[in-house]
Design an enzyme around this catalytic site. Sequence first.
Site, PDB file in Angstrom:
ATOM      1  N   CYS A  99       0.817  -1.216   0.000  1.00 42.15           N
ATOM      2  CA  CYS A  99       0.000   0.000   0.000  1.00 42.15           C
ATOM      3  C   CYS A  99       0.853   1.270   0.000  1.00 42.15           C
ATOM      4  O   CYS A  99       1.329   1.709   1.055  1.00 42.15           O
ATOM      5  CB  CYS A  99      -0.928  -0.021   1.223  1.00 42.15           C
ATOM      6  SG  CYS A  99      -2.003   1.411   1.302  1.00 42.15           S
ATOM      7  N   CYS A 149      -0.591   4.152   2.088  1.00 38.60           N
ATOM      8  CA  CYS A 149      -0.432   4.040   3.545  1.00 38.60           C
ATOM      9  C   CYS A 149       1.017   4.255   3.948  1.00 38.60           C
ATOM     10  O   CYS A 149       1.303   5.011   4.876  1.00 38.60           O
ATOM     11  CB  CYS A 149      -0.824   2.644   4.034  1.00 38.60           C
ATOM     12  SG  CYS A 149      -2.390   2.045   3.436  1.00 38.60           S
ATOM     13  N   ASP A 150       1.929   3.546   3.289  1.00 37.98           N
ATOM     14  CA  ASP A 150       3.302   3.450   3.798  1.00 37.98           C
ATOM     15  C   ASP A 150       4.310   4.313   3.058  1.00 37.98           C
ATOM     16  O   ASP A 150       5.481   4.377   3.451  1.00 37.98           O
ATOM     17  CB  ASP A 150       3.761   1.981   3.737  1.00 37.98           C
ATOM     18  CG  ASP A 150       2.859   1.091   4.560  1.00 37.98           C
ATOM     19  OD1 ASP A 150       2.295   1.595   5.549  1.00 37.98           O
ATOM     20  OD2 ASP A 150       2.696  -0.086   4.215  1.00 37.98           O
TER      21      ASP A 150
END
Length: 554
Positions: free
Chosen positions: A376, A379-380
């Site tokens: 992701c 997200c990261d």
Amino acid sequence: MTAEQKNESASREWLIPEEGQKHLKDIFKGLKGDVRLVVFTSGDPKNEFDAYLRRFAEELSLLSDKISAEFHTVKDKAATEHKVTLTPTLLVNPDKYRIRFTGAPMGEEARALIETIFLVSMGASGLSPASKQLLEELKEERNPRVFTSPGCPYCPGQFMNAVKCVIAKPDLVAAECIDSDEFPDLSSKYRVGSVPHTQYSETFSGVGMMPEERFVLEMVALKDAEAALRERGMQPQAAHGHEVEAEKYDVIILGAGPAGLTAGIYAERSGLKSIVIDKSIIGGQVATTPNVENYPGFKNVGGMNLVEILTAHTREYSNVRENEPVEEIKIGKRIEVYTAKGVYLSKALILATGSQWRSLGIPGEKQFFGNGVSHCASCDGYTFKGKKVLMVGGGNSALTDALHLKNLGVHVTIVHRRDAFRAEKALQDALKREGIKVIWDSAVEEIYGDAERVKGVKLRNLNTGEDSLQECDGVFISIGHIANTELASDIGVHLNDDGTIKVDRGMRTNIPRVYAAGDVTGGVRQIVTAVGEGATAALSAFEDIQNPYWKKKA
Ligand code: NAP
């Protein structure tokens, strides 16, 4: 609102956009008890995080007379009283609860703050009966600290699990939401490689958003849920056994991606009472897509933005519930759906369960997941700013995510197994414009690292058979998806050879009254086709409930 506040509200330049202000004002009309936001800043007038949090808290207080905001610096007595050392920090109703936001809630974390305000004001945890029962076992203090990032749509859900526990047990549970990007030293101390990362104690942590009951079990037991259940001699699902009154609908829709959300709108507009239930977050894959440029009517829209627009539209008609995994479906005279939180009965069922990330299946991939390996980028990505990463894959998702990472200041190189991309030309052109390097005709054979994190990969050139080592800090894997068909298979729905659900043109499966829509049915898997299939499935359900074709055949 006082006259003074009204004047200030009219004259200020708002951080929250006008649409957002209207929406929040509406939501805040439902607030019951007062909510006190207590902000601590560094005292440095140039600090942008301080300035953001100050403005945000002020604006929230102008949107409801139930919300008040007060400000201190970290040098004030109040900071010592509340043990605040990091800035900016926001406490919510600190007289009653220990709920703390460490860092300015600049992205998705803002959603967590709004939900926190709401729950705190209502004074109700909203925990399921199973979670409440588990929480009753807690006899000592817990302080789950959830590391988040502004682009992570899963993060608010995980933090809300913690907030609900605080509200249910304020004497024993405290919760903290920490922006991993703003506090890199703290993130590195707890080895945060993927968010949400929950530090339940100094030594026990978990990665990812969890169903509420799993979160509570792990927080209480301070060990992973499987081990905790084994110790109690229970099967995983046995933790959720409880009596609740069944809710009755005409159609139950499983999955709140574009297909499921659209099915909800079309079902209700046809006169069918519907509910959309998702095991995880609303929006499915789109929620983690940084940018969408091919959904008609939107030249360029953030994936999460599109999800919010779609969800708001669906909520005008239908019930939408998230983070509620389905445990069992029974098909009889009625359709029965069981989750940890409820029992649902209906005449028809639409499976819009989407797909999950495909893995490479190579050494190191599982071992370093959350410590350098990720699926992701939304997200990261933030945690790799200024670092070197590889993006594996050659489809639309890999290229979209690589462009997003470049935009965040990550040094990204794509590794693709062929000499041509599958992704659309517009994305390939953007890749060239951005100067993103590509390693062609190559496969990642192994991901290696030290005891803590990824250090590099072993690459094989598929033309020459030569192996080489490539140093990097992270590996993003974006090599397509596998359809989520476990529930479908459990009830005997037929699948295609590629593992997707077999449907006819009306999105009917082989089981009367059971339909499927979106990525779970395969095909070109676009947002626009998912939306069309969701509409078709709902209209077929309506037609069949009026006119049951299977009864005529009999
Ligand atoms: P995809 O289109 O199936 O592409 C997967 C990529 O991964 C391909 O390039 C494939 O290589 C590669 N791959 C597969 N298995 C591999 C392995 N074991 N090792 C190395 N490489 C491997 O998947 P996607 O990019 O996730 O997209 C999924 C669907 O969503 C597509 O239909 C896409 O168009 C759609 N999508 C839509 C939007 C949108 O509507 N805005 C945005 C993103 C994605 P080969 O090319 O050699 O097969």
